[in-house]
Scaffold this active site. Structure first.
Site, mmCIF file in Angstrom:
data_model
loop_
_atom_site.group_PDB
_atom_site.id
_atom_site.type_symbol
_atom_site.label_atom_id
_atom_site.label_comp_id
_atom_site.label_asym_id
_atom_site.label_seq_id
_atom_site.Cartn_x
_atom_site.Cartn_y
_atom_site.Cartn_z
ATOM 1 N N SER A 1 8.625 -7.177 -6.445
ATOM 2 C CA SER A 1 7.292 -6.619 -6.237
ATOM 3 C C SER A 1 6.210 -7.603 -6.668
ATOM 4 O O SER A 1 5.204 -7.796 -5.972
ATOM 5 C CB SER A 1 7.152 -5.306 -7.017
ATOM 6 O OG SER A 1 5.831 -4.818 -6.967
ATOM 7 N N VAL B 1 5.775 -10.444 -4.128
ATOM 8 C CA VAL B 1 5.046 -10.031 -2.930
ATOM 9 C C VAL B 1 3.551 -9.979 -3.209
ATOM 10 O O VAL B 1 2.734 -10.427 -2.393
ATOM 11 C CB VAL B 1 5.559 -8.668 -2.421
ATOM 12 C CG1 VAL B 1 4.673 -8.140 -1.292
ATOM 13 C CG2 VAL B 1 7.000 -8.783 -1.941
ATOM 14 N N HIS B 2 3.168 -9.457 -4.364
ATOM 15 C CA HIS B 2 1.753 -9.416 -4.721
ATOM 16 C C HIS B 2 1.185 -10.834 -4.873
ATOM 17 O O HIS B 2 0.049 -11.105 -4.485
ATOM 18 C CB HIS B 2 1.552 -8.637 -6.015
ATOM 19 C CG HIS B 2 1.672 -7.158 -5.857
ATOM 20 N ND1 HIS B 2 2.868 -6.501 -5.862
ATOM 21 C CD2 HIS B 2 0.725 -6.193 -5.670
ATOM 22 C CE1 HIS B 2 2.681 -5.207 -5.703
ATOM 23 N NE2 HIS B 2 1.380 -4.992 -5.579
ATOM 24 N N GLU B 3 1.982 -11.728 -5.450
ATOM 25 C CA GLU B 3 1.516 -13.106 -5.612
ATOM 26 C C GLU B 3 1.366 -13.789 -4.260
ATOM 27 O O GLU B 3 0.468 -14.633 -4.080
ATOM 28 C CB GLU B 3 2.506 -13.880 -6.495
ATOM 29 C CG GLU B 3 2.009 -15.242 -6.932
ATOM 30 C CD GLU B 3 0.742 -15.156 -7.766
ATOM 31 O OE1 GLU B 3 -0.127 -16.047 -7.599
ATOM 32 O OE2 GLU B 3 0.608 -14.224 -8.582
#
Length: 600
Positions: free
Chosen positions: A533, A536-538
């Site tokens: 998770s 993906v945010h990075e």
């Protein structure tokens, strides 16, 4: 944004409380039939003692949501979306003893335990907390604060527009953000067309399931899942690469990449759940053929024995008795195989109440693209549906969507854009890093309130307006997209209440799949889920700033020790203090991240 709870200290509540566990087996009871215990990107479960009040509130919301509007009643019996009825063992011949029945049940349960790999979220008709059709919203003692908030937002925007008119002669001010989004040459039309093509390309997952796995007999556990992963990786790389090739501004890029991530999650859920079912279907078909051969052999032996001439010798009598014993053993094996076939058939039906929707009948173009527009990223054979579309409700959510976007643009233009341009000017003047860092505290103070406002508006835009609009126009009756995350006293509680659709995906396809596929313990599975998770945010942050710094990844990983800290004797059972710490993180997190990316 994503926090994974680690329930070691307080005892983890079995995940089948919130899910029909393919991995843990199917349990009965009202708790399993209730939606919304788990939400957002959390991969572990929590203690009943800590969140008993929250569970009770969720039950009240479900009951109220089912009775508040006639058009939100499911088109199929509600029982089909609660706990499935355990399958009844098939009738056995009179000669079959109770011991044989026990063997059949034991083999059936052994098969289910061996093959179940997925958790199944319980979809039930429900409404969101702030939906005006939800009776719990209007009867809440804080209903007036909700009204006050939106009145304050309206007056705040009016003030911004009045200041812009007085200074620039235009309510939109210098409107650089609007120009970035919609000015000629910004390819808004290209963005829309590319987004449509991207959604259409998700049909490749259907082709993989029908043409490769089902018809060509490719084993899903062998090369099938590899093909799926290769396609998903290429799809995501194409999405990111397309934004770089077109040179889109950050507004277009964020929308396209985030929507691409959603499509990847949808394809993954569709592919891996149907791939799992393909293995069960092939096994069932093989067992059916075996039963047919065994039954044919029994009938052939029976016909042969009926025409056999009478022979009173002792040798012939012994041979006949031996043959009868073999025939009884064959009948026992046939009955055990039929029991397993029945269990497999129930698995292939999933949540479907109509056998015509069971696997592989679900592999149709209509079923796939209907799922693509559903406000969920977890694939099921059937969902609870409403009976009709309330056009006025859909228009209300659509107007609210564009209204919130306008408010966000006004706030960003007035309070965030000037700070961003200040940092750009500092870099253009080759100001040393040490000098730029001196501006960090002031930049943080300038951004903290605007970012807090944008944070709340983005959440409301997605989870209250967009998802409800999609749910209404697709007859999707389960609207439990979030819970009362604003009352959180710890980060793991926030993780469960913030974003339920994504949490359901991570719990089924990352957390439990890691345990079943890699044979890791739940702590390692938690780390895998949370790390994925965070990455993906990075990726999204890299697409915005074109810098790979890892600030967001580090801050997300730091939330794990904060979860453990919230369960110590210094913070446990101190709700006010816990809620203050939670809101302090929400206040400072977005502005700190933005400031770091801008200054460094």
């Amino acid at each position: 944004m994503a926090v994974l709870a680690n329930g070691e200290d307080n005892g983890a509540m079995d995940s089948t409380v919130a899910f029909n566990g393919f991995h843990h087996g199917r349990n009965s009871g009202s708790e399993a039939a209730r939606p919304g215990i788990s939400s957002i990107e959390s991969s572990t479960t929590t203690s009943e003692e800590e969140f008993g009040a929250d569970l009770s509130l969720s039950r009240q919301k479900t009951v109220a949501a089912q009775s508040c509007r006639d058009d939100y009643q499911p088109s199929t019996p509600p029982s089909s979306f609660s706990q499935p009825t355990p399958s009844t063992p098939p009738l056995t011949p009179k000669s079959t003893t109770p011991v044989v029945k026990s063997e059949q049940n034991e083999r059936k349960h052994h098969h289910l335990h061996h093959h179940k790999q997925f958790t199944t979220p319980i979809f039930t008709p429900s409404l969101t907390t702030f939906d005006r059709h939800n009776p719990l919203a209007t009867s809440s003692p804080f209903f007036g604060f909700y009204t006050l908030f939106w009145m304050s937002v309206f007056l705040f925007v009016v003030k911004i527009g009045a200041d812009n008119w007085r200074e620039y002669g235009n309510v939109l001010g210098t409107h650089e953000i609007l120009s970035t989004m919609f000015a000629p040459g910004k390819e808004v039309v290209v963005l829309g067309l590319a987004d449509g093509v991207m959604c259409g390309l998700t049909g490749v997952g259907l082709v993989i399931q029908r043409g490769v796995v089902l018809r060509r007999g490719v084993n899903w556990d062998g090369s099938g899942w590899v093909i799926q992963h290769v396609w998903q990786t290429g799809f995501m790389a194409g999405v990111v690469g397309f934004t770089l090739w077109r040179g889109w501004p950050w507004t277009h890029t964020v929308f396209f990449v985030m929507h691409g991530v959603v499509m990847v999650m949808k394809m993954h859920s569709f592919g891996f759940y149907n791939g799992y079912l393909s293995g069960l279907w092939k096994r069932r078909e093989g067992l059916k053929g075996k039963v047919e051969r065994l039954e044919k052999g029994v009938i052939t032996e029976g016909v042969a024995s009926s025409v056999e001439k009478a022979d009173n010798t002792a040798t012939t009598t012994t041979r006949r008795r031996h043959g009868e014993g073999e025939e009884t053993d064959t009948l026992k094996e046939v009955n055990m195989l039929k029991s397993e076939i029945e269990a497999l058939t129930e698995e292939l039906k999933g949540k479907a109440t109509d056998p015509s929707r069971a696997y592989p009948n679900n592999l149709t173009v209509w079923n796939h693209y209907e799922y693509i527009v559903f406000p969920t990223v977890v694939y099921e054979l059937e969902y609870p549906r409403s009976n009709k579309i309330n056009v006025y409700y859909a228009l209300e959510k659509l107007v609210a969507c564009f209204g919130i976007i306008f408010v966000m643009i006004m706030i960003s233009q007035a309070f965030i854009y000037p700070v961003v341009m200040q940092t750009v000017e500092m870099k253009a003047q080759n100001m040393p890093l040490a000098e730029r860092f001196k501006q960090f505290p002031w930049m943080l103070l300038d951004l903290i309130f605007p970012f807090m406002m944008e944070y709340l508006l983005v959440w409301y835009l997605i989870w209250e307006t967009i998802l409800n609009f999609l749910a209404e126009i697709t007859y999707f009756a389960d609207r439990s997209f979030y819970d009362a995350w604003w009352n959180c006293v710890s980060w793991d509680q926030f993780a469960r209440d913030w974003n339920r659709p994504v949490h359901n995906f991570l719990l089924r396809h990352v957390y439990h799949s890691s345990i079943s596929a890699f044979k890791v313990n739940r702590h390692t599975a938690t780390l895998i889920t949370f790390g994925l998770s965070a990455c993906v945010h990075e990726l999204v942050m890299w697409c915005i700033f074109k810098k790979l710094r890892g600030y967001l990844l580090v801050l997300q990983m730091c939330q794990l020790p904060l979860v453990r800290l919230s369960r110590t004797r210094w913070l446990k059972n101190r709700a006010t203090l816990g809620n203050m710490i939670f809101w302090l993180g929400i206040f400072t997190g977005p502005s700190v991240l933005c400031s770091l990316y801008l200054i460094l």
